[in-house]
Design a protein around this motif. Sequence first.
Motif, PDB file in Angstrom:
ATOM      1  N   TYR A 101       0.783  -1.238   0.000  1.00  0.00           N
ATOM      2  CA  TYR A 101       0.000   0.000   0.000  1.00  0.00           C
ATOM      3  C   TYR A 101       0.815   1.289   0.000  1.00  0.00           C
ATOM      4  CZ  TYR A 101      -3.438  -3.492   1.339  1.00  0.00           C
ATOM      5  OH  TYR A 101      -4.230  -4.609   1.355  1.00  0.00           O
ATOM      6  N   GLY A 102       2.144   1.186   0.139  1.00  0.00           N
ATOM      7  CA  GLY A 102       2.981   2.381   0.252  1.00  0.00           C
ATOM      8  C   GLY A 102       2.867   3.318  -0.949  1.00  0.00           C
ATOM      9  N   TYR A 103       2.727   2.738  -2.150  1.00  0.00           N
ATOM     10  CA  TYR A 103       2.718   3.567  -3.369  1.00  0.00           C
ATOM     11  C   TYR A 103       1.403   4.320  -3.550  1.00  0.00           C
ATOM     12  CZ  TYR A 103       6.842   0.820  -4.248  1.00  0.00           C
ATOM     13  OH  TYR A 103       8.075   0.236  -4.113  1.00  0.00           O
ATOM     14  N   ILE A 104       0.373   3.889  -2.804  1.00  0.00           N
ATOM     15  CA  ILE A 104      -0.903   4.617  -2.922  1.00  0.00           C
ATOM     16  C   ILE A 104      -1.267   5.274  -1.588  1.00  0.00           C
ATOM     17  CG2 ILE A 104      -1.880   3.429  -4.927  1.00  0.00           C
ATOM     18  CD1 ILE A 104      -3.410   1.633  -2.887  1.00  0.00           C
ATOM     19  N   TYR A 105      -0.250   5.678  -0.845  1.00  0.00           N
ATOM     20  CA  TYR A 105      -0.460   6.419   0.401  1.00  0.00           C
ATOM     21  C   TYR A 105      -1.242   7.691   0.087  1.00  0.00           C
ATOM     22  CZ  TYR A 105       0.864   8.684   4.818  1.00  0.00           C
ATOM     23  OH  TYR A 105       0.856   9.294   6.042  1.00  0.00           O
ATOM     24  N   PHE A 106      -2.373   7.898   0.772  1.00  0.00           N
ATOM     25  CA  PHE A 106      -3.212   9.060   0.412  1.00  0.00           C
ATOM     26  C   PHE A 106      -3.349  10.062   1.548  1.00  0.00           C
ATOM     27  CE2 PHE A 106      -5.848   5.249   1.191  1.00  0.00           C
ATOM     28  CZ  PHE A 106      -6.450   5.622   2.390  1.00  0.00           C
ATOM     29  N   GLY A 107      -2.442   9.992   2.523  1.00  0.00           N
ATOM     30  CA  GLY A 107      -2.455  10.980   3.613  1.00  0.00           C
ATOM     31  C   GLY A 107      -2.000  12.341   3.102  1.00  0.00           C
ATOM     32  N   ASP A 108      -2.157  13.369   3.925  1.00  0.00           N
ATOM     33  CA  ASP A 108      -1.797  14.725   3.493  1.00  0.00           C
ATOM     34  C   ASP A 108      -0.285  14.916   3.450  1.00  0.00           C
ATOM     35  OD1 ASP A 108      -4.442  15.358   3.288  1.00  0.00           O
ATOM     36  OD2 ASP A 108      -4.593  15.972   5.396  1.00  0.00           O
ATOM     37  N   GLU A 109       0.403  14.290   4.399  1.00  0.00           N
ATOM     38  CA  GLU A 109       1.861  14.456   4.448  1.00  0.00           C
ATOM     39  C   GLU A 109       2.539  13.348   3.621  1.00  0.00           C
ATOM     40  OE1 GLU A 109       0.444  11.562   7.056  1.00  0.00           O
ATOM     41  OE2 GLU A 109      -0.266  13.591   6.846  1.00  0.00           O
ATOM     42  N   GLU A 110       3.852  13.421   3.532  1.00  0.00           N
ATOM     43  CA  GLU A 110       4.606  12.390   2.816  1.00  0.00           C
ATOM     44  C   GLU A 110       4.578  11.088   3.626  1.00  0.00           C
ATOM     45  OE1 GLU A 110       6.655  12.311  -0.165  1.00  0.00           O
ATOM     46  OE2 GLU A 110       5.151  13.876  -0.471  1.00  0.00           O
ATOM     47  N   PRO A 111       4.546   9.944   2.975  1.00  0.00           N
ATOM     48  CA  PRO A 111       4.614   8.697   3.752  1.00  0.00           C
ATOM     49  C   PRO A 111       6.004   8.512   4.357  1.00  0.00           C
ATOM     50  CG  PRO A 111       4.701   8.233   1.395  1.00  0.00           C
ATOM     51  CD  PRO A 111       4.448   9.704   1.530  1.00  0.00           C
ATOM     52  N   PRO A 112       6.094   7.863   5.518  1.00  0.00           N
ATOM     53  CA  PRO A 112       7.419   7.597   6.090  1.00  0.00           C
ATOM     54  C   PRO A 112       8.243   6.719   5.153  1.00  0.00           C
ATOM     55  CG  PRO A 112       5.653   6.923   7.586  1.00  0.00           C
ATOM     56  CD  PRO A 112       5.008   7.264   6.301  1.00  0.00           C
ATOM     57  N   MET A 113       9.556   6.778   5.301  1.00  0.00           N
ATOM     58  CA  MET A 113      10.436   5.998   4.414  1.00  0.00           C
ATOM     59  C   MET A 113      10.221   4.500   4.565  1.00  0.00           C
ATOM     60  SD  MET A 113      14.074   7.783   4.686  1.00  0.00           S
ATOM     61  CE  MET A 113      15.187   6.952   3.604  1.00  0.00           C
ATOM     62  N   ARG A 114      10.425   3.780   3.475  1.00  0.00           N
ATOM     63  CA  ARG A 114      10.371   2.323   3.553  1.00  0.00           C
ATOM     64  C   ARG A 114      11.508   1.832   4.448  1.00  0.00           C
ATOM     65  NH1 ARG A 114       7.271   4.352   0.065  1.00  0.00           N
ATOM     66  NH2 ARG A 114       6.132   3.108  -1.454  1.00  0.00           N
ATOM     67  N   LEU A 115      11.257   0.749   5.179  1.00  0.00           N
ATOM     68  CA  LEU A 115      12.329   0.139   5.981  1.00  0.00           C
ATOM     69  C   LEU A 115      13.490  -0.241   5.065  1.00  0.00           C
ATOM     70  CD1 LEU A 115      10.098  -2.226   8.143  1.00  0.00           C
ATOM     71  CD2 LEU A 115      11.289  -0.188   8.961  1.00  0.00           C
ATOM     72  N   LYS A 116      13.142  -0.738   3.881  1.00  0.00           N
ATOM     73  CA  LYS A 116      14.185  -1.176   2.936  1.00  0.00           C
ATOM     74  C   LYS A 116      15.095  -0.007   2.540  1.00  0.00           C
ATOM     75  CE  LYS A 116      16.255  -4.116   0.458  1.00  0.00           C
ATOM     76  NZ  LYS A 116      17.133  -4.936   1.295  1.00  0.00           N
ATOM     77  N   ALA A 117      14.510   1.192   2.463  1.00  0.00           N
ATOM     78  CA  ALA A 117      15.300   2.362   2.088  1.00  0.00           C
ATOM     79  C   ALA A 117      16.267   2.769   3.208  1.00  0.00           C
ATOM     80  CB  ALA A 117      14.375   3.521   1.742  1.00  0.00           C
TER      81      ALA A 117
ATOM     82  N   ILE B 293       1.283   3.381 -14.978  1.00  0.00           N
ATOM     83  CA  ILE B 293       1.094   3.151 -13.549  1.00  0.00           C
ATOM     84  C   ILE B 293       1.276   4.449 -12.772  1.00  0.00           C
ATOM     85  CG2 ILE B 293       2.144   1.986 -11.540  1.00  0.00           C
ATOM     86  CD1 ILE B 293       2.117  -0.537 -13.232  1.00  0.00           C
ATOM     87  N   GLU B 294       2.308   5.178 -13.101  1.00  0.00           N
ATOM     88  CA  GLU B 294       2.550   6.432 -12.375  1.00  0.00           C
ATOM     89  C   GLU B 294       1.416   7.445 -12.573  1.00  0.00           C
ATOM     90  OE1 GLU B 294       6.930   7.955 -11.194  1.00  0.00           O
ATOM     91  OE2 GLU B 294       6.587   6.478 -12.749  1.00  0.00           O
ATOM     92  N   ARG B 295       0.868   7.488 -13.788  1.00  0.00           N
ATOM     93  CA  ARG B 295      -0.240   8.425 -14.032  1.00  0.00           C
ATOM     94  C   ARG B 295      -1.519   7.977 -13.330  1.00  0.00           C
ATOM     95  NH1 ARG B 295       1.969   8.509 -19.071  1.00  0.00           N
ATOM     96  NH2 ARG B 295       0.483   7.038 -19.941  1.00  0.00           N
ATOM     97  N   ASN B 296      -1.641   6.666 -13.132  1.00  0.00           N
ATOM     98  CA  ASN B 296      -2.870   6.137 -12.530  1.00  0.00           C
ATOM     99  C   ASN B 296      -2.878   6.266 -10.996  1.00  0.00           C
ATOM    100  OD1 ASN B 296      -5.402   4.901 -13.006  1.00  0.00           O
ATOM    101  ND2 ASN B 296      -4.602   2.936 -12.311  1.00  0.00           N
ATOM    102  N   ILE B 297      -1.693   6.327 -10.409  1.00  0.00           N
ATOM    103  CA  ILE B 297      -1.596   6.336  -8.936  1.00  0.00           C
ATOM    104  C   ILE B 297      -2.345   7.519  -8.281  1.00  0.00           C
ATOM    105  CG2 ILE B 297       0.101   6.751  -7.063  1.00  0.00           C
ATOM    106  CD1 ILE B 297       1.789   4.496  -8.288  1.00  0.00           C
ATOM    107  N   PRO B 298      -2.192   8.751  -8.776  1.00  0.00           N
ATOM    108  CA  PRO B 298      -2.950   9.851  -8.159  1.00  0.00           C
ATOM    109  C   PRO B 298      -4.464   9.630  -8.221  1.00  0.00           C
ATOM    110  CG  PRO B 298      -1.303  10.708  -9.678  1.00  0.00           C
ATOM    111  CD  PRO B 298      -1.316   9.228  -9.851  1.00  0.00           C
ATOM    112  N   ARG B 299      -4.916   8.998  -9.300  1.00  0.00           N
ATOM    113  CA  ARG B 299      -6.345   8.719  -9.445  1.00  0.00           C
ATOM    114  C   ARG B 299      -6.802   7.708  -8.387  1.00  0.00           C
ATOM    115  NH1 ARG B 299      -9.978   5.938 -12.690  1.00  0.00           N
ATOM    116  NH2 ARG B 299      -8.445   4.345 -13.227  1.00  0.00           N
TER     117      ARG B 299
END
Length: 387
Positions: A212-228, A292-298
């Motif tokens: 679900y990280g790529y479709i995070y819809f909160g107002d702020e930025e999502p926290p970094m992935r653990l992998k990152a 995919i990238e264009r569809n994510i905001p939708r």
Amino acid sequence: MNINEFLSDRSKLMKASEIRELLKWVTENVISFGGGMPDPSSFPAKEIMEVTKDVLTTKAEKALQYGTTGGVLELKEELTKFMDKVGIKVDGPENIIITVGSQEALDIVGRLFINPGDYVITESPTYLAALQAFRIYGPRIIGVPMDEYGIKVDVLEGVIKKVIEDGGKLKFIYVVPTGQNPTGITMSMERRKALLEIASRYDLLIIEDDPYGYIYFGDEEPPMRLKAMDSEGRVIYLSTFSKIAAPGLRLGWVAASDEVIKWFELAKQSIDLHTSTLNQYIAAELLRRGVIERNIPRIKEIYRTKRDLMLQALNEYMPEGVTWTKPSAGMFIWLTTPKKIDTGEMLGTAIKKYGVAYVPGKSFYPNEDRHNDMRLNFTYPTPQADF
Ligand code: PMP
């Protein structure tokens, strides 16, 4: 014939998913918050159709042929770029394997790492199908409770110490850090750092399940992935096309050290040789063309709107004493009723008398006996009841 006489001990550890059972008796006259499906209007169906035609026109001889177990190179290269944008750096395609959804990756995790009797730690509650996948391999699963910031790291450390003291073999910590299934909770940055630090100190693997990280819809930025944030190669990262494109493609991927990926390939070879070549070429092209990238905001917009609607309805209709999460990612709200209510027992009445279904919370707990929660899916139902 009595088939039970023939079944392996392992088969007896398999249990039907309560959710799948539930979906069977939900008819069209029931409003179901029980499933876990994306909104079908979020699928880029037209683009998938065009891409499929192009793939079959230009590379049918490769796209319809057997492929390598690790997956189609073009797709792995596209995924390297895709993950790079969220801070996940991998050296190259040797750090990725393409799986049949993340679900296959979860099964492989079980195969590779769990001996009967080994300890495994998960959040509590956690993703039911991960529990099912792991249980086949006979681990002792310990659930560590969560609060609004995610897994309670102080409790986690206590649990780890106790297992070690008792001479147990602890293998990995499985977490869904962003928009967790079933609670919708996103783990805070502080907890993420603490979790990595603890895993490092006790030399444990972390399985980061991130649909679900790529479709995070909160107002702020999502926290970094653990992998990152993983400088020691101890995070095995799982993600999927199911929520950013369409689950029917059955495409997922794992990013990890090349050594771990080799083991995944070995395990996958005997399961299914490789993931659908055609679907992999389609996904590579969807990424390459930016579909995919264009569809994510939708997708984010659809889910944010539906989440708000459900939160508003809960505010309006839920009696005092009932609480629920307010997710910024994922597909679920987790609702807790007063202790005297058993949501499992209430489900029959909810469906038969009121035409509403949900998933009782009980089965998401690895070892706690809690009966007063429910999981509500807000992505699939339509805003208006259709009848
Ligand atoms: N992990 C989590 C946390 C999920 O919610 C899901 C989908 N419900 C999966 C894994 C599996 O998804 P898939 O196999 O479709 O990639």
